[in-house]
Design a protein around this motif. Structure first.
Motif, mmCIF file in Angstrom:
data_model
loop_
_atom_site.group_PDB
_atom_site.id
_atom_site.type_symbol
_atom_site.label_atom_id
_atom_site.label_comp_id
_atom_site.label_asym_id
_atom_site.label_seq_id
_atom_site.Cartn_x
_atom_site.Cartn_y
_atom_site.Cartn_z
ATOM 1 N N VAL A 100 3.756 4.755 -6.666
ATOM 2 C CA VAL A 100 3.676 5.856 -5.709
ATOM 3 C C VAL A 100 4.810 5.683 -4.705
ATOM 4 C CG1 VAL A 100 2.273 6.918 -3.883
ATOM 5 C CG2 VAL A 100 1.186 6.067 -5.986
ATOM 6 N N ARG A 101 5.481 6.790 -4.403
ATOM 7 C CA ARG A 101 6.578 6.782 -3.430
ATOM 8 C C ARG A 101 6.050 7.255 -2.083
ATOM 9 N NH1 ARG A 101 11.939 6.986 -4.454
ATOM 10 N NH2 ARG A 101 11.460 7.530 -6.608
ATOM 11 N N LEU A 102 6.274 6.453 -1.039
ATOM 12 C CA LEU A 102 5.926 6.848 0.318
ATOM 13 C C LEU A 102 7.201 7.287 1.027
ATOM 14 C CD1 LEU A 102 3.281 4.143 1.300
ATOM 15 C CD2 LEU A 102 2.913 6.457 0.446
ATOM 16 N N PRO A 103 7.094 8.027 2.128
ATOM 17 C CA PRO A 103 8.285 8.616 2.746
ATOM 18 C C PRO A 103 9.170 7.655 3.530
ATOM 19 C CG PRO A 103 6.333 9.226 3.950
ATOM 20 C CD PRO A 103 5.865 8.506 2.732
ATOM 21 N N ALA A 104 8.771 6.417 3.701
ATOM 22 C CA ALA A 104 9.587 5.465 4.458
ATOM 23 C C ALA A 104 9.452 4.083 3.839
ATOM 24 C CB ALA A 104 9.139 5.440 5.920
ATOM 25 N N THR A 105 10.343 3.176 4.235
ATOM 26 C CA THR A 105 10.279 1.800 3.746
ATOM 27 C C THR A 105 8.946 1.178 4.152
ATOM 28 O OG1 THR A 105 12.670 1.574 3.886
ATOM 29 C CG2 THR A 105 11.389 -0.458 3.832
ATOM 30 N N ILE A 106 8.309 0.529 3.207
ATOM 31 C CA ILE A 106 6.983 -0.055 3.415
ATOM 32 C C ILE A 106 7.130 -1.449 4.014
ATOM 33 C CG2 ILE A 106 4.884 -0.841 2.262
ATOM 34 C CD1 ILE A 106 5.544 1.311 0.090
ATOM 35 N N PRO A 107 6.470 -1.727 5.147
ATOM 36 C CA PRO A 107 6.510 -3.074 5.720
ATOM 37 C C PRO A 107 5.633 -4.013 4.878
ATOM 38 C CG PRO A 107 5.088 -1.658 7.035
ATOM 39 C CD PRO A 107 5.683 -0.803 5.946
ATOM 40 N N ALA A 108 6.221 -4.662 3.894
ATOM 41 C CA ALA A 108 5.484 -5.426 2.879
ATOM 42 C C ALA A 108 4.550 -6.478 3.460
ATOM 43 C CB ALA A 108 6.464 -6.076 1.917
ATOM 44 N N ASP A 109 4.919 -7.105 4.571
ATOM 45 C CA ASP A 109 4.095 -8.169 5.140
ATOM 46 C C ASP A 109 2.788 -7.655 5.727
ATOM 47 O OD1 ASP A 109 6.010 -10.000 4.411
ATOM 48 O OD2 ASP A 109 6.989 -9.993 6.376
ATOM 49 N N ASP A 110 2.705 -6.365 6.013
ATOM 50 C CA ASP A 110 1.531 -5.813 6.679
ATOM 51 C C ASP A 110 0.608 -5.034 5.749
ATOM 52 O OD1 ASP A 110 2.478 -6.855 9.086
ATOM 53 O OD2 ASP A 110 3.646 -5.051 9.508
ATOM 54 N N VAL A 111 0.907 -4.997 4.452
ATOM 55 C CA VAL A 111 0.074 -4.258 3.495
ATOM 56 C C VAL A 111 -1.196 -5.069 3.229
ATOM 57 C CG1 VAL A 111 -0.053 -3.363 1.135
ATOM 58 C CG2 VAL A 111 2.061 -3.131 2.449
ATOM 59 N N ASP A 112 -2.327 -4.371 3.201
ATOM 60 C CA ASP A 112 -3.620 -5.017 2.972
ATOM 61 C C ASP A 112 -4.286 -4.347 1.783
ATOM 62 O OD1 ASP A 112 -5.964 -6.701 3.825
ATOM 63 O OD2 ASP A 112 -6.866 -4.703 4.012
ATOM 64 N N ALA A 113 -4.892 -5.132 0.892
ATOM 65 C CA ALA A 113 -5.550 -4.566 -0.291
ATOM 66 C C ALA A 113 -6.928 -5.181 -0.468
ATOM 67 C CB ALA A 113 -4.704 -4.819 -1.531
ATOM 68 N N SER A 114 -7.865 -4.322 -0.881
ATOM 69 C CA SER A 114 -9.216 -4.799 -1.191
ATOM 70 C C SER A 114 -9.727 -4.027 -2.408
ATOM 71 C CB SER A 114 -10.155 -4.606 0.002
ATOM 72 O OG SER A 114 -10.250 -3.246 0.352
ATOM 73 N N TYR A 115 -10.669 -4.634 -3.127
ATOM 74 C CA TYR A 115 -11.207 -4.021 -4.342
ATOM 75 C C TYR A 115 -12.724 -4.112 -4.308
ATOM 76 C CZ TYR A 115 -12.168 -3.223 -9.294
ATOM 77 O OH TYR A 115 -12.646 -2.730 -10.481
ATOM 78 N N ALA A 116 -13.394 -2.972 -4.427
ATOM 79 C CA ALA A 116 -14.859 -2.958 -4.461
ATOM 80 C C ALA A 116 -15.322 -1.735 -5.234
ATOM 81 C CB ALA A 116 -15.424 -2.926 -3.045
ATOM 82 N N ASP A 117 -16.357 -1.913 -6.016
ATOM 83 C CA ASP A 117 -16.998 -0.821 -6.752
ATOM 84 C C ASP A 117 -16.018 -0.001 -7.593
ATOM 85 O OD1 ASP A 117 -19.433 -1.575 -5.595
ATOM 86 O OD2 ASP A 117 -19.070 -0.298 -3.845
ATOM 87 N N GLY A 118 -15.038 -0.658 -8.194
ATOM 88 C CA GLY A 118 -14.103 0.017 -9.083
ATOM 89 C C GLY A 118 -12.967 0.745 -8.392
ATOM 90 N N ILE A 119 -12.876 0.629 -7.071
ATOM 91 C CA ILE A 119 -11.825 1.301 -6.312
ATOM 92 C C ILE A 119 -10.972 0.262 -5.587
ATOM 93 C CG2 ILE A 119 -11.290 2.948 -4.469
ATOM 94 C CD1 ILE A 119 -12.575 4.288 -6.863
ATOM 95 N N LEU A 120 -9.665 0.314 -5.847
ATOM 96 C CA LEU A 120 -8.702 -0.519 -5.126
ATOM 97 C C LEU A 120 -8.244 0.285 -3.913
ATOM 98 C CD1 LEU A 120 -6.724 -2.965 -4.939
ATOM 99 C CD2 LEU A 120 -5.139 -1.567 -6.285
ATOM 100 N N THR A 121 -8.337 -0.301 -2.732
ATOM 101 C CA THR A 121 -7.908 0.370 -1.506
ATOM 102 C C THR A 121 -6.756 -0.420 -0.903
ATOM 103 O OG1 THR A 121 -10.142 1.178 -1.103
ATOM 104 C CG2 THR A 121 -8.628 1.199 0.771
#
Length: 151
Positions: A100-121
Motif C-alpha cells: 500500500v502506498r501512503l502519501p508521505a514517507t513512513i517513519p519506520a521506527d514509529d510503526v506499530d502492528a498487532s494481530y487479533a481475530d484474523g485482522i492485522l492492524t
C-alpha cells in the motif's frame, strides 16, 4: 492530516492484482519466485496518522511480515496447509502479499502492528504537515548591457 489521502487509482479498469486476487508478472508488486495471493485491506486516516487493517484469517502472528520502504508498506504472510486429509476445503494456502502506498514517507521506527481475530492492524503515525513553503520570488531587472557584459 487534512488534504492527505491514500493514493487511489482513477482508471476505467480495476487493478488486475485485486481483480483476480493474486499478483501477476509485470505488474507492480509481483515477485518472480512465487505468485502470491492478494490480501484484502482497508486504510483509514485520522489526526494521528493512518491505520491499515489487513484481513489474514487463520494466520499466526509469527507468519506475518511487514516492511516499510519510503512511502510503501508491504504486508506478507505464509499460510501452510495442514497434512490432514480433507473431503473439501475452500481455504487459501501459500504466500500472501500486499503493498500500500501512503502519501508521505513512513517513519519506520514509529510503526506499530498487532494481530487479533484474523485482522492485522498497522498504525502509522505521520509527521505534522509542514507550513507551506510556496512563496513568490521577485524578478529583478538585469542591467541593460545583457548577461555577461563587462563595463
Amino acid at each position: 492530516m487534512t488534504g492527505h489521502h491514500v493514493e487511489r487509482r482513477h482508471s476505467l479498469f480495476p487493478d488486475f492484482n485485486d481483480l483476480f486476487n493474486r499478483e501477476f508478472p509485470g505488474l507492480p508488486g509481483w515477485r518472480p519466485a512465487t505468485a502470491a495471493h492478494s490480501i484484502p485491506v482497508e486504510v483509514l486516516s485520522d489526526a494521528d496518522g493512518y491505520v491499515l487493517r489487513a484481513e489474514l484469517p487463520g494466520m499466526d502472528a509469527d507468519d506475518i511480515g511487514i516492511t516499510v520502504d519510503d512511502n510503501l508498506i508491504t504486508v506478507s504472510a505464509e499460510h501452510s496447509e495442514s497434512k490432514k486429509d480433507k473431503e473439501h476445503s475452500e481455504f487459501r494456502y501459500g504466500s500472501f502479499r500486499r503493498t500500500v502506498r501512503l502519501p508521505a514517507t513512513i517513519p519506520a521506527d514509529d510503526v506499530d502492528a498487532s494481530y487479533a481475530d484474523g485482522i492485522l492492524t498497522i498504525r502509522v503515525p505521520m509527521p505534522e504537515e509542514k507550513a507551506e513553503t510556496r512563496r513568490t520570488i521577485p524578478v529583478r531587472r538585469a542591467d541593460s548591457g545583457g548577461e555577461g557584459a563587462t563595463s
